[in-house]
Design a protein around this motif. Structure first.
Motif, PDB file in Angstrom:
ATOM      1  N   GLU A 101     -53.438  11.512  62.822  1.00 55.82           N
ATOM      2  CA  GLU A 101     -54.463  11.053  63.775  1.00 55.82           C
ATOM      3  C   GLU A 101     -55.637  10.315  63.140  1.00 55.82           C
ATOM      4  N   LEU A 102     -55.423   9.709  61.974  1.00 57.66           N
ATOM      5  CA  LEU A 102     -56.473   8.862  61.397  1.00 57.66           C
ATOM      6  C   LEU A 102     -55.915   7.463  61.195  1.00 57.66           C
ATOM      7  N   ARG A 103     -56.634   6.466  61.690  1.00 57.81           N
ATOM      8  CA  ARG A 103     -56.287   5.067  61.413  1.00 57.81           C
ATOM      9  C   ARG A 103     -57.556   4.360  60.951  1.00 57.81           C
ATOM     10  N   GLU A 104     -57.426   3.559  59.893  1.00 60.72           N
ATOM     11  CA  GLU A 104     -58.586   2.846  59.356  1.00 60.72           C
ATOM     12  C   GLU A 104     -58.153   1.467  58.878  1.00 60.72           C
ATOM     13  N   ASP A 105     -59.061   0.496  58.981  1.00 61.05           N
ATOM     14  CA  ASP A 105     -58.800  -0.840  58.445  1.00 61.05           C
ATOM     15  C   ASP A 105     -58.894  -0.805  56.926  1.00 61.05           C
ATOM     16  N   VAL A 106     -57.875  -1.352  56.272  1.00 64.22           N
ATOM     17  CA  VAL A 106     -57.847  -1.397  54.805  1.00 64.22           C
ATOM     18  C   VAL A 106     -57.597  -2.850  54.379  1.00 64.22           C
ATOM     19  N   VAL A 107     -58.398  -3.321  53.410  1.00 57.00           N
ATOM     20  CA  VAL A 107     -58.229  -4.673  52.859  1.00 57.00           C
ATOM     21  C   VAL A 107     -57.299  -4.577  51.642  1.00 57.00           C
ATOM     22  N   ASN A 162     -65.985  14.391  58.748  1.00 52.38           N
ATOM     23  CA  ASN A 162     -65.661  15.568  59.566  1.00 52.38           C
ATOM     24  C   ASN A 162     -64.191  15.628  59.924  1.00 52.38           C
ATOM     25  N   LYS A 163     -63.659  14.454  60.292  1.00 55.15           N
ATOM     26  CA  LYS A 163     -62.248  14.396  60.674  1.00 55.15           C
ATOM     27  C   LYS A 163     -61.357  14.746  59.485  1.00 55.15           C
ATOM     28  N   LEU A 164     -61.707  14.216  58.319  1.00 59.40           N
ATOM     29  CA  LEU A 164     -60.932  14.519  57.110  1.00 59.40           C
ATOM     30  C   LEU A 164     -60.967  16.028  56.819  1.00 59.40           C
ATOM     31  N   ARG A 165     -62.116  16.644  57.037  1.00 62.53           N
ATOM     32  CA  ARG A 165     -62.235  18.079  56.795  1.00 62.53           C
ATOM     33  C   ARG A 165     -61.317  18.862  57.741  1.00 62.53           C
ATOM     34  N   LYS A 166     -61.255  18.402  59.004  1.00 63.86           N
ATOM     35  CA  LYS A 166     -60.365  19.074  59.969  1.00 63.86           C
ATOM     36  C   LYS A 166     -58.892  18.926  59.575  1.00 63.86           C
ATOM     37  N   ILE A 167     -58.549  17.727  59.086  1.00 61.77           N
ATOM     38  CA  ILE A 167     -57.167  17.498  58.647  1.00 61.77           C
ATOM     39  C   ILE A 167     -56.856  18.408  57.457  1.00 61.77           C
ATOM     40  N   LYS A 168     -57.797  18.470  56.526  1.00 57.38           N
ATOM     41  CA  LYS A 168     -57.633  19.293  55.328  1.00 57.38           C
ATOM     42  C   LYS A 168     -57.447  20.769  55.671  1.00 57.38           C
ATOM     43  N   ASN A 169     -58.182  21.226  56.692  1.00 62.29           N
ATOM     44  CA  ASN A 169     -58.148  22.642  57.062  1.00 62.29           C
ATOM     45  C   ASN A 169     -57.064  22.980  58.084  1.00 62.29           C
ATOM     46  N   GLY A 170     -56.211  21.980  58.403  1.00 59.62           N
ATOM     47  CA  GLY A 170     -55.111  22.248  59.321  1.00 59.62           C
ATOM     48  C   GLY A 170     -55.544  22.381  60.771  1.00 59.62           C
ATOM     49  N   LEU A 171     -56.715  21.845  61.112  1.00 54.03           N
ATOM     50  CA  LEU A 171     -57.192  21.896  62.509  1.00 54.03           C
ATOM     51  C   LEU A 171     -56.663  20.696  63.294  1.00 54.03           C
ATOM     52  N   ILE A 172     -56.225  19.667  62.584  1.00 55.11           N
ATOM     53  CA  ILE A 172     -55.514  18.546  63.211  1.00 55.11           C
ATOM     54  C   ILE A 172     -54.134  18.508  62.572  1.00 55.11           C
ATOM     55  N   VAL A 173     -53.104  18.767  63.386  1.00 52.88           N
ATOM     56  CA  VAL A 173     -51.738  18.799  62.851  1.00 52.88           C
ATOM     57  C   VAL A 173     -50.846  17.864  63.664  1.00 52.88           C
ATOM     58  N   PRO A 174     -49.807  17.307  63.033  1.00 52.70           N
ATOM     59  CA  PRO A 174     -48.903  16.385  63.738  1.00 52.70           C
ATOM     60  C   PRO A 174     -47.802  17.136  64.486  1.00 52.70           C
ATOM     61  N   ASP A 175     -46.958  16.385  65.221  1.00 54.98           N
ATOM     62  CA  ASP A 175     -45.819  16.970  65.944  1.00 54.98           C
ATOM     63  C   ASP A 175     -44.695  17.370  64.989  1.00 54.98           C
ATOM     64  N   TYR A 176     -44.629  16.692  63.826  1.00 57.54           N
ATOM     65  CA  TYR A 176     -43.586  17.012  62.849  1.00 57.54           C
ATOM     66  C   TYR A 176     -44.086  18.118  61.913  1.00 57.54           C
ATOM     67  N   PRO A 177     -43.153  18.839  61.266  1.00 55.47           N
ATOM     68  CA  PRO A 177     -43.572  19.928  60.369  1.00 55.47           C
ATOM     69  C   PRO A 177     -44.401  19.404  59.204  1.00 55.47           C
TER      70      PRO A 177
END
Ligand code: ZN
Length: 194
Positions: A101-107, A162-177
């Motif tokens: 759930e993170l998308r960012e513009d990268v050069v 903040n979002k990265l911290r949630k991802i790191k702590n498993g508070l944002i998880v994907p549909d796949y394992p």
């Protein structure tokens, strides 16, 4: 076999991978499992350390042009090495299966010259542009322990802290394992067709 995908904050994704020494059954099976896992998770590219194997190997899915013509059939890249980058760069909105759930513009450079070994052991040289060049650079970064959000501006990085911290702590998880940084698996894969 569908493999769980490792969270970006698991130490294996900060570790540089080792070259593939020989293409044995283990490597062939890993490549097949990586294609299956990438398709299941709806990704366009996947690096071996994203499924917990610290070897220099990545896969890219079928790439179509704007007329829906298949221009680059799916391919495994062993020991890939970028020999040259174009001076020209472009911005592209990237995502990553290890960073749900993170998308960012990268050069990144628009074009690259690449050397790699294919699954048959043949060394190949490739000029890549467009989406293929983009995916290859993202995945080769993984093989070197670099994550796409490390390539955005410090300002953007602060905004997503903040979002990265949630991802790191498993508070944002994907549909796949997914394997979380502490080694915990979010869910088992269940094949409903079997
Ligand atoms: Zn990625």
């Amino acid at each position: 076999m569908i493999l769980p995908i490792y969270n970006a904050f698991h130490p294996i994704l900060k570790t540089k991978t080792q070259p593939v020494e020989n293409i044995d059954d283990g490597i062939v099976n890993l490549v097949n499992d990586m294609f299956e896992t990438m398709q299941y998770a709806e990704g366009i590219g996947l690096a071996a350390n994203q499924v917990g194997k610290s070897v220099s190997l990545l896969v890219v899915g079928d790439i179509y042009d704007e007329n829906d013509k298949l221009v680059h059939p799916k391919q495994a890249y062993l020991n890939p090495e970028i020999l040259a980058f174009s001076d020209e760069e472009e911005e592209f909105n990237e995502g990553c299966l290890s960073v749900p759930e993170l998308r960012e513009d990268v050069v990144r450079p628009t074009e690259i010259q690449l050397r790699f070994v294919d699954i048959n052991g043949k060394e190949q040289n490739l000029f890549a542009n467009g989406l293929l060049a983009r995916v290859l650079q993202h995945e080769i970064d993984h093989l070197n322990g670099i994550l796409f959000f490390e390539r955005i501006s410090p300002f953007r990085r602060t905004l997503i802290q903040n979002k990265l911290r949630k991802i790191k702590n498993g508070l944002i998880v994907p549909d796949y394992p997914m394997v979380l940084p502490n080694g915990q698996l979010t869910k088992e894969y269940v094949d409903v067709n079997k």
